[in-house]
Design a protein around this motif. Sequence first.
Motif, PDB file in Angstrom:
ATOM      1  N   ALA A   1     -29.498  10.021   6.740  1.00  0.00           N
ATOM      2  CA  ALA A   1     -30.481   9.107   6.176  1.00  0.00           C
ATOM      3  C   ALA A   1     -30.096   7.666   6.495  1.00  0.00           C
ATOM      4  CB  ALA A   1     -30.562   9.308   4.667  1.00  0.00           C
ATOM      5  N   ARG A   2     -31.098   6.846   6.796  1.00  0.00           N
ATOM      6  CA  ARG A   2     -30.836   5.423   7.057  1.00  0.00           C
ATOM      7  C   ARG A   2     -31.884   4.595   6.346  1.00  0.00           C
ATOM      8  NH1 ARG A   2     -33.935   3.087  11.283  1.00  0.00           N
ATOM      9  NH2 ARG A   2     -35.434   4.574  12.139  1.00  0.00           N
ATOM     10  N   ASN A   3     -31.546   3.313   6.143  1.00  0.00           N
ATOM     11  CA  ASN A   3     -32.414   2.410   5.393  1.00  0.00           C
ATOM     12  C   ASN A   3     -33.435   1.696   6.267  1.00  0.00           C
ATOM     13  OD1 ASN A   3     -31.146   2.932   2.946  1.00  0.00           O
ATOM     14  ND2 ASN A   3     -29.628   1.334   3.283  1.00  0.00           N
ATOM     15  N   ASN A   4     -33.938   2.363   7.279  1.00  0.00           N
ATOM     16  CA  ASN A   4     -34.953   1.779   8.156  1.00  0.00           C
ATOM     17  C   ASN A   4     -34.454   0.599   8.982  1.00  0.00           C
ATOM     18  OD1 ASN A   4     -37.184   3.493   7.506  1.00  0.00           O
ATOM     19  ND2 ASN A   4     -37.302   2.452   5.545  1.00  0.00           N
ATOM     20  N   TYR A   5     -33.155   0.420   9.058  1.00  0.00           N
ATOM     21  CA  TYR A   5     -32.598  -0.620   9.903  1.00  0.00           C
ATOM     22  C   TYR A   5     -31.897   0.019  11.087  1.00  0.00           C
ATOM     23  CZ  TYR A   5     -33.448  -3.619   5.887  1.00  0.00           C
ATOM     24  OH  TYR A   5     -34.042  -4.295   4.850  1.00  0.00           O
ATOM     25  N   GLY A   6     -31.909  -0.663  12.205  1.00  0.00           N
ATOM     26  CA  GLY A   6     -31.228  -0.151  13.377  1.00  0.00           C
ATOM     27  C   GLY A   6     -32.049   0.884  14.113  1.00  0.00           C
ATOM     28  N   SER A   7     -31.509   1.312  15.231  1.00  0.00           N
ATOM     29  CA  SER A   7     -32.200   2.290  16.064  1.00  0.00           C
ATOM     30  C   SER A   7     -32.116   3.677  15.453  1.00  0.00           C
ATOM     31  CB  SER A   7     -31.585   2.325  17.456  1.00  0.00           C
ATOM     32  OG  SER A   7     -32.061   3.455  18.180  1.00  0.00           O
ATOM     33  N   PRO A   8     -33.208   4.428  15.431  1.00  0.00           N
ATOM     34  CA  PRO A   8     -33.154   5.796  14.900  1.00  0.00           C
ATOM     35  C   PRO A   8     -32.291   6.720  15.752  1.00  0.00           C
ATOM     36  CG  PRO A   8     -35.272   5.392  15.936  1.00  0.00           C
ATOM     37  CD  PRO A   8     -34.564   4.074  15.873  1.00  0.00           C
ATOM     38  N   ARG A   9     -31.944   6.299  16.970  1.00  0.00           N
ATOM     39  CA  ARG A   9     -31.175   7.148  17.869  1.00  0.00           C
ATOM     40  C   ARG A   9     -29.659   6.947  17.760  1.00  0.00           C
ATOM     41  NH1 ARG A   9     -34.595   9.138  22.023  1.00  0.00           N
ATOM     42  NH2 ARG A   9     -36.706   8.295  21.868  1.00  0.00           N
ATOM     43  N   ASN A  10     -29.246   5.933  17.003  1.00  0.00           N
ATOM     44  CA  ASN A  10     -27.821   5.608  16.938  1.00  0.00           C
ATOM     45  C   ASN A  10     -27.156   6.175  15.692  1.00  0.00           C
ATOM     46  OD1 ASN A  10     -28.130   4.197  19.285  1.00  0.00           O
ATOM     47  ND2 ASN A  10     -28.058   2.173  18.345  1.00  0.00           N
ATOM     48  N   VAL A  11     -26.015   6.811  15.878  1.00  0.00           N
ATOM     49  CA  VAL A  11     -25.238   7.331  14.756  1.00  0.00           C
ATOM     50  C   VAL A  11     -24.929   6.223  13.750  1.00  0.00           C
ATOM     51  CG1 VAL A  11     -23.000   8.314  14.107  1.00  0.00           C
ATOM     52  CG2 VAL A  11     -24.234   9.221  16.077  1.00  0.00           C
ATOM     53  N   GLU A  12     -24.618   5.055  14.268  1.00  0.00           N
ATOM     54  CA  GLU A  12     -24.185   3.944  13.405  1.00  0.00           C
ATOM     55  C   GLU A  12     -25.282   3.441  12.472  1.00  0.00           C
ATOM     56  OE1 GLU A  12     -21.751   4.430  16.908  1.00  0.00           O
ATOM     57  OE2 GLU A  12     -23.910   4.053  16.709  1.00  0.00           O
ATOM     58  N   SER A  13     -26.529   3.786  12.743  1.00  0.00           N
ATOM     59  CA  SER A  13     -27.639   3.336  11.899  1.00  0.00           C
ATOM     60  C   SER A  13     -27.719   4.096  10.584  1.00  0.00           C
ATOM     61  CB  SER A  13     -28.964   3.486  12.649  1.00  0.00           C
ATOM     62  OG  SER A  13     -28.997   2.675  13.809  1.00  0.00           O
ATOM     63  N   TYR A  14     -27.022   5.214  10.477  1.00  0.00           N
ATOM     64  CA  TYR A  14     -27.175   6.124   9.337  1.00  0.00           C
ATOM     65  C   TYR A  14     -26.021   5.988   8.355  1.00  0.00           C
ATOM     66  CZ  TYR A  14     -30.944   8.157  12.034  1.00  0.00           C
ATOM     67  OH  TYR A  14     -32.112   8.335  12.732  1.00  0.00           O
ATOM     68  N   ALA A  15     -26.379   5.883   7.082  1.00  0.00           N
ATOM     69  CA  ALA A  15     -25.377   5.670   6.036  1.00  0.00           C
ATOM     70  C   ALA A  15     -24.958   6.953   5.336  1.00  0.00           C
ATOM     71  CB  ALA A  15     -25.919   4.690   4.997  1.00  0.00           C
ATOM     72  N   TYR A  16     -25.820   7.945   5.338  1.00  0.00           N
ATOM     73  CA  TYR A  16     -25.553   9.178   4.591  1.00  0.00           C
ATOM     74  C   TYR A  16     -25.710  10.383   5.507  1.00  0.00           C
ATOM     75  CZ  TYR A  16     -26.363   5.871   0.828  1.00  0.00           C
ATOM     76  OH  TYR A  16     -26.307   4.779   0.010  1.00  0.00           O
ATOM     77  N   TRP A  17     -24.804  11.350   5.325  1.00  0.00           N
ATOM     78  CA  TRP A  17     -24.773  12.529   6.181  1.00  0.00           C
ATOM     79  C   TRP A  17     -24.609  13.799   5.354  1.00  0.00           C
ATOM     80  CZ3 TRP A  17     -25.291  12.297  11.487  1.00  0.00           C
ATOM     81  CH2 TRP A  17     -25.257  11.020  12.035  1.00  0.00           C
ATOM     82  N   GLY A  18     -25.216  14.874   5.843  1.00  0.00           N
ATOM     83  CA  GLY A  18     -24.972  16.179   5.259  1.00  0.00           C
ATOM     84  C   GLY A  18     -23.703  16.796   5.815  1.00  0.00           C
ATOM     85  N   GLN A  19     -23.421  18.010   5.368  1.00  0.00           N
ATOM     86  CA  GLN A  19     -22.180  18.679   5.770  1.00  0.00           C
ATOM     87  C   GLN A  19     -22.337  19.455   7.072  1.00  0.00           C
ATOM     88  OE1 GLN A  19     -24.332  19.990   3.746  1.00  0.00           O
ATOM     89  NE2 GLN A  19     -24.491  22.113   4.436  1.00  0.00           N
ATOM     90  N   GLY A  20     -23.560  19.633   7.527  1.00  0.00           N
ATOM     91  CA  GLY A  20     -23.824  20.319   8.788  1.00  0.00           C
ATOM     92  C   GLY A  20     -24.126  21.790   8.613  1.00  0.00           C
ATOM     93  N   THR A  21     -24.869  22.334   9.562  1.00  0.00           N
ATOM     94  CA  THR A  21     -25.167  23.763   9.591  1.00  0.00           C
ATOM     95  C   THR A  21     -25.023  24.248  11.034  1.00  0.00           C
ATOM     96  OG1 THR A  21     -26.781  25.467   8.965  1.00  0.00           O
ATOM     97  CG2 THR A  21     -27.674  23.427   9.864  1.00  0.00           C
ATOM     98  N   GLN A  22     -24.390  25.398  11.200  1.00  0.00           N
ATOM     99  CA  GLN A  22     -24.099  25.907  12.540  1.00  0.00           C
ATOM    100  C   GLN A  22     -25.312  26.610  13.129  1.00  0.00           C
ATOM    101  OE1 GLN A  22     -21.042  25.859  14.469  1.00  0.00           O
ATOM    102  NE2 GLN A  22     -22.457  26.611  16.044  1.00  0.00           N
ATOM    103  N   VAL A  23     -25.625  26.261  14.368  1.00  0.00           N
ATOM    104  CA  VAL A  23     -26.655  26.955  15.142  1.00  0.00           C
ATOM    105  C   VAL A  23     -25.978  27.542  16.373  1.00  0.00           C
ATOM    106  CG1 VAL A  23     -28.731  26.686  16.536  1.00  0.00           C
ATOM    107  CG2 VAL A  23     -28.548  25.528  14.320  1.00  0.00           C
ATOM    108  N   THR A  24     -26.128  28.841  16.560  1.00  0.00           N
ATOM    109  CA  THR A  24     -25.544  29.519  17.708  1.00  0.00           C
ATOM    110  C   THR A  24     -26.639  30.279  18.441  1.00  0.00           C
ATOM    111  OG1 THR A  24     -23.433  29.778  16.545  1.00  0.00           O
ATOM    112  CG2 THR A  24     -23.795  31.153  18.492  1.00  0.00           C
ATOM    113  N   VAL A  25     -26.772  29.992  19.728  1.00  0.00           N
ATOM    114  CA  VAL A  25     -27.785  30.639  20.556  1.00  0.00           C
ATOM    115  C   VAL A  25     -27.064  31.521  21.559  1.00  0.00           C
ATOM    116  CG1 VAL A  25     -29.800  30.325  22.028  1.00  0.00           C
ATOM    117  CG2 VAL A  25     -29.258  28.627  20.263  1.00  0.00           C
ATOM    118  N   SER A  26     -27.309  32.806  21.493  1.00  0.00           N
ATOM    119  CA  SER A  26     -26.645  33.750  22.395  1.00  0.00           C
ATOM    120  C   SER A  26     -27.464  33.928  23.666  1.00  0.00           C
ATOM    121  CB  SER A  26     -26.447  35.094  21.706  1.00  0.00           C
ATOM    122  OG  SER A  26     -27.699  35.669  21.388  1.00  0.00           O
ATOM    123  N   SER A  27     -26.738  34.158  24.766  1.00  0.00           N
ATOM    124  CA  SER A  27     -27.426  34.314  26.059  1.00  0.00           C
ATOM    125  C   SER A  27     -27.742  35.766  26.343  1.00  0.00           C
ATOM    126  CB  SER A  27     -26.562  33.735  27.169  1.00  0.00           C
ATOM    127  OG  SER A  27     -25.293  34.372  27.169  1.00  0.00           O
TER     128      SER A  27
END
Length: 124
Positions: free
Chosen positions: A98-124
């Motif tokens: 989540a970011r406060n509408n400042y900075g580029s939406p594509r930059n990691v540094e623009s975001y102040a809050y992060w979740g813990q992540g979820t794993q996605v695995t795609v098998s071939s």
Amino acid sequence: QVQLVESGGGLVQTGGSLRLSCAASGRTFSNYAMGWFRQAPGKEREFVAAVSWIGGSTWSADSVKDRFTVSRDNAKNTVYLQMNSLKPEDTDVYYCAARNNYGSPRNVESYAYWGQGTQVTVSS
């Protein structure tokens, strides 16, 4: 503070689909623009997609354009990432942020809050 919790990851075959969800709590969800990033072990976190605070604008990385769609439901305090036509190279841990509408939406540094992540695995 904004708390973010991702869900919906898992194992899927090439060409399959998954929908990730990110539930937010804490401060007013609609005040924040939201983004999705992904990261593999030993690599930098990379931008996947983002959506503006009311959902009127979206951005996607070239690698996922036409396959992934980001959306949000402010009434449910949730942002989604619909992933179609998945490829093995999409295998990563996916994070919402989540970011406060400042900075580029594509930059990691623009975001102040992060979740813990979820794993996605795609098998071939």
